[in-house]
Design an enzyme around this catalytic site. Structure first.
Site, short mmCIF file in Angstrom:
data_model
loop_
_atom_site.label_atom_id
_atom_site.label_comp_id
_atom_site.label_asym_id
_atom_site.label_seq_id
_atom_site.Cartn_x
_atom_site.Cartn_y
_atom_site.Cartn_z
CB CYS A 98 -75.97 72.21 18.54
SG CYS A 98 -75.35 71.42 17.05
NE ARG B 273 -78.43 77.48 20.02
CZ ARG B 273 -77.75 78.59 19.79
NH1 ARG B 273 -78.32 79.74 20.00
NH2 ARG B 273 -76.52 78.56 19.36
CD1 TRP C 70 -80.80 72.36 12.69
CD2 TRP C 70 -78.89 72.96 11.70
NE1 TRP C 70 -81.09 72.79 11.43
CE2 TRP C 70 -79.96 73.16 10.80
CE3 TRP C 70 -77.60 73.26 11.29
CZ2 TRP C 70 -79.76 73.64 9.53
CZ3 TRP C 70 -77.41 73.74 10.02
CH2 TRP C 70 -78.49 73.93 9.15
CG ASN D 249 -73.48 75.78 18.94
OD1 ASN D 249 -73.72 75.43 17.79
ND2 ASN D 249 -73.73 77.00 19.37
N GLY D 250 -70.91 74.27 17.11
CA GLY D 250 -69.91 74.91 16.25
C GLY D 250 -69.27 73.90 15.32
CD GLU E 208 -84.69 87.62 -1.51
OE1 GLU E 208 -85.39 87.01 -2.33
OE2 GLU E 208 -84.70 87.34 -0.29
CE LYS F 65 -87.22 87.93 1.95
NZ LYS F 65 -86.47 86.71 1.73
CD GLU G 277 -91.07 86.68 1.99
OE1 GLU G 277 -91.66 85.60 1.95
OE2 GLU G 277 -89.83 86.76 1.87
CG HIS H 1 -88.59 98.33 -22.49
ND1 HIS H 1 -88.61 98.79 -23.78
CD2 HIS H 1 -87.29 98.12 -22.19
CE1 HIS H 1 -87.37 98.84 -24.25
NE2 HIS H 1 -86.55 98.45 -23.29
CE LYS I 204 -87.51 79.47 7.18
NZ LYS I 204 -87.16 80.73 6.55
C1 F6R Z 1 -89.10 83.89 0.94
C2 F6R Z 1 -88.89 82.47 1.04
C3 F6R Z 1 -89.47 81.60 0.00
C4 F6R Z 1 -88.61 80.36 -0.23
C5 F6R Z 1 -89.31 79.39 -1.20
C6 F6R Z 1 -88.44 78.20 -1.48
O1 F6R Z 1 -88.50 84.61 1.97
O2 F6R Z 1 -88.29 82.01 1.99
O3 F6R Z 1 -89.65 82.30 -1.19
O4 F6R Z 1 -87.38 80.75 -0.73
O5 F6R Z 1 -90.52 78.96 -0.64
O6 F6R Z 1 -88.13 77.52 -0.32
P1 F6R Z 1 -86.85 76.62 -0.19
O7 F6R Z 1 -85.66 77.49 -0.30
O8 F6R Z 1 -86.98 76.01 1.19
O9 F6R Z 1 -86.92 75.59 -1.28
#
Ligand code: F6R
Length: 610
Positions: free
Chosen positions: A2, A27, A77, A101-102, A483, A487, A490, A506, A605
């Site tokens: 928070c 936050r 939060w 916060n915590g 992953e 990463k 992207e 293969h 996001k």
């Molecule tokens: C990659 C990333 C995305 C999400 C995906 C699912 O770094 O963040 O691949 O993992 O869009 O999103 P959530 O987890 O919010 O359902």
């Protein structure tokens, strides 16, 4: 996580608090509030708070103004208790207002004690407990607010930064820190406290960063810092030269890097209150799954959360011996999946709003399955749709590329697997005890890796001009290879493939030449020798090998061009450590290329379209 701010001086507090909260909204953003007192009139403090974004609070304040020159403000939060007006901070008990916060770990026991002592609670939060503790300390004879806060601190365990204000002593603010950030800002005839310098940068650049186990009494004219026992601490103020934007990122160049470094703390927060070392068991916040009714588990998720789910398949099968599958949420409902009441669907999502995952849950529920959601955002659509909601408590993630959301998902899934394994009886008490011990030790091991960024940065520079990367792993390292590739793609826009190491021969082996960096996840474990053989196959074709190996592995250097080491841990927890170099490597390659790391092109996001 928070945002907190306090002001004491001669100007009106509310506009300063709101200005600070605006900077802190990143936050936390599910509710906000202020408590303001006018020492001149001696009147009681006025608490104005409400659910929703800060704009809602600002709007409420135009109808119900809060005048006064001393005040505290908070943007929440949620961790304990859903986002609501009642659960918003500040919390009041008699003359005491508190923001926090915590997480107070022993909140249930303290709440029960306080109720017995006659306290009346008006929220579901852990924070309100602290307001009652301080009020009770004053009633029990503490001579002043500082002493009452000190006596109350002796009773709470957990991570916290508190700011406390009293209607009876309006000339002081008292704040304390343990594991959550707290900074004091020094002005001329006025002073500030905040969770973050960003909140006060518009007012002052002269600050004192509080250290663990310290508390501070702030008046208009000065500050007194002590430890929790009352021993004086002295510290020279620092002048902040960061720009406002740098300050928001905690001095890191990007949110992603800040969030990578936050992971040890975030993982510790995911574990808070959930490990029971006496019983060799975990608590899923009161959720009790009836394993006799679960015939199969199906993880559904997208992107990074899908990779966490793939690790989950290994963990649940190994510990609970329940047949487990993993499905992409975006595919799941289009193949008319065979589902029924014996199925537990585990939906994993950091945002809790991914439309594909929501639709998959609806399909599962229509067919009679139970749904267990793992989400980072409290009361988001996905946990609300599910039968059971379990939260990762990673705090808001601003960088589009998931980092701390992922590692905390792995922790939440590990806790679920231990819970199931203890109840099916397939995870022995002894193994559970070992795993819980390893979980507790994990944040420090993670810190060790994230702080070794300089070596990874140098590697990123050496290979950052490559046209493609290959990532290889076996077993639960295969999802980490996926992953790592995701990463890198992207944020750096370099093409990358993740493969199960045994699959290389293969097909993808055709890609290998002296220009292809191959990241091989090869920590100590049952697949070690086989993975080393794959690594040798890469080297035989002049591929450049970057190995992620366990510290103390003296053999691996002979097979690799670069070695990044991770501390040893339980096999089940290795993915939580091996993913950290993947995140740092992607970050530094992208930084080397100069891409827009926090907002990579074409990505969002929260993906609320199909
Ligand atoms: C990659 C990333 C995305 C999400 C995906 C699912 O770094 O963040 O691949 O993992 O869009 O999103 P959530 O987890 O919010 O359902």
């Amino acid at each position: 996580m928070c945002g907190i701010i306090g002001y004491i001086g001669s100007r009106q507090a509310t506009p300063i608090l709101i200005g600070g909260l605006r900077k802190l909204e990143y936050r936390g953003y599910d509710s906000a509030g202020v408590s303001v007192i006018d020492p001149a009139s001696g009147g009681p403090s006025r608490v104005i708070r409400c659910r929703g974004k800060l704009a809602n609070l600002e709007e409420k304040l135009t109808r119900e103004p809060a005048a006064g020159t001393v005040g505290i403000g908070h943007t929440r939060w949620a961790t304990h208790g859903r986002p609501s007006d009642e659960n918003s901070h500040p919390h009041k008990a008699g003359p005491i207002s508190v923001i926090h916060n915590g997480i107070i770990e022993n909140h249930l026991a303290l709440r029960a004690e306080l109720v017995t002592a006659g306290a009346k609670f008006s929220s579901e939060t852990d924070t309100e407990i602290f307001a009652h503790l301080v009020e009770h300390a004053l009633i029990a004879g503490a001579p002043d607010l500082t002493t009452a806060v000190r006596r109350s601190l002796a009773k709470v365990h957990g991570s916290f930064a508190f700011v406390v204000m009293s209607d009876k002593e309006p000339g002081v603010l008292v704040a304390a820190k343990n594991s959550s950030p707290l900074v004091v800002g020094l002005g001329d005839g006025e002073n500030y406290v905040a969770s973050d310098v960003t909140a006060i940068l518009a007012e002052t650049r002269k600050v004192i960063f509080m250290e663990e186990g310290e508390m501070v009494t702030v008046t208009r004219d000065g500050v007194t810092i002590t430890d929790f026992e009352g021993n004086a601490r002295t510290r020279e103020p620092k002048m902040i030269t960061w720009s406002a934007v740098q300050a928001e990122k905690g001095g890191y160049k990007h949110y992603m890097l800040k969030e990578i470094h936050e992971q040890p703390r975030a993982v510790a927060d995911t574990l808070v209150g959930r490990i029971n070392l006496e019983a060799d068991d975990v608590s899923l916040d009161g959720i009790e799954l009836d394993v006799s009714k679960i015939k199969r588990i199906i993880f559904i998720a997208c992107g990074t959360s899908y990779h966490a789910s793939m690790v989950g398949e290994h963990l649940v099968e190994a510990m609970a011996r329940i047949p487990t599958e993993v499905d992409l949420a975006s595919e799941f409902r289009y193949r008319d999946p065979i589902l029924g009441p014996g199925d537990l669907v585990v939906a994993v999502s950091q945002s809790g709003e991914t439309l594909d995952t929501m639709e998959a849950i609806r399909e599962a529920k229509r067919k009679g399955a139970q749904v267990f959601a793992i989400s980072n955002v409290i009361e988001a659509s996905i946990p609300r749709l599910a039968d059971y909601a379990f939260y990762t408590h990673a705090g808001p993630e601003i960088g589009v590329a998931s980092t701390k959301a992922f590692t905390t998902q792995l922790i939440a899934i590990t806790l679920l697997a231990i819970h199931l394994g203890r109840r099916t009886g397939t995870l022995s008490k002894e193994r559970a005890r070992e795993l819980l011990g390893e979980l507790v030790a994990l944040p420090n091991k993670m810190r060790d890796i994230v702080e070794s960024g300089a070596q990874i940065q140098a590697i990123a520079r050496r290979y950052g001009n490559a046209n493609g990367f290959l990532f290889l792993g076996r077993g639960s390292q295969y999802p980490i290879a996926l992953e790592g590739a995701l990463k890198l793609k992207e944020i750096s826009y370099i093409h990358a493939e993740g493969y199960a190491a045994g699959e290389m021969k293969h097909g993808p082996i055709a890609l290998i030449d002296e220009h292809l960096p191959v990241v091989v996840l090869v920590p100590r474990g049952p697949s070690y020798e086989k993975t080393v053989s794959n690594l040798a196959e890469v080297r035989a074709r002049q591929g450049k090998v970057i190995a992620i190996a366990t510290r103390g592995d003296n053999e691996i250097g002979g097979h690799s061009d670069e070695v990044i080491v991770i501390p040893d841990t339980a096999l089940e927890l290795q993915p939580i450590l091996t993913v950290l170099p993947m995140q740092l490597l992607s970050y530094y390659v992208a930084d080397f290329k100069g891409t827009d790391i926090d907002q990579p092109r074409n990505l969002a996001k929260s993906v609320s379209v199909e």
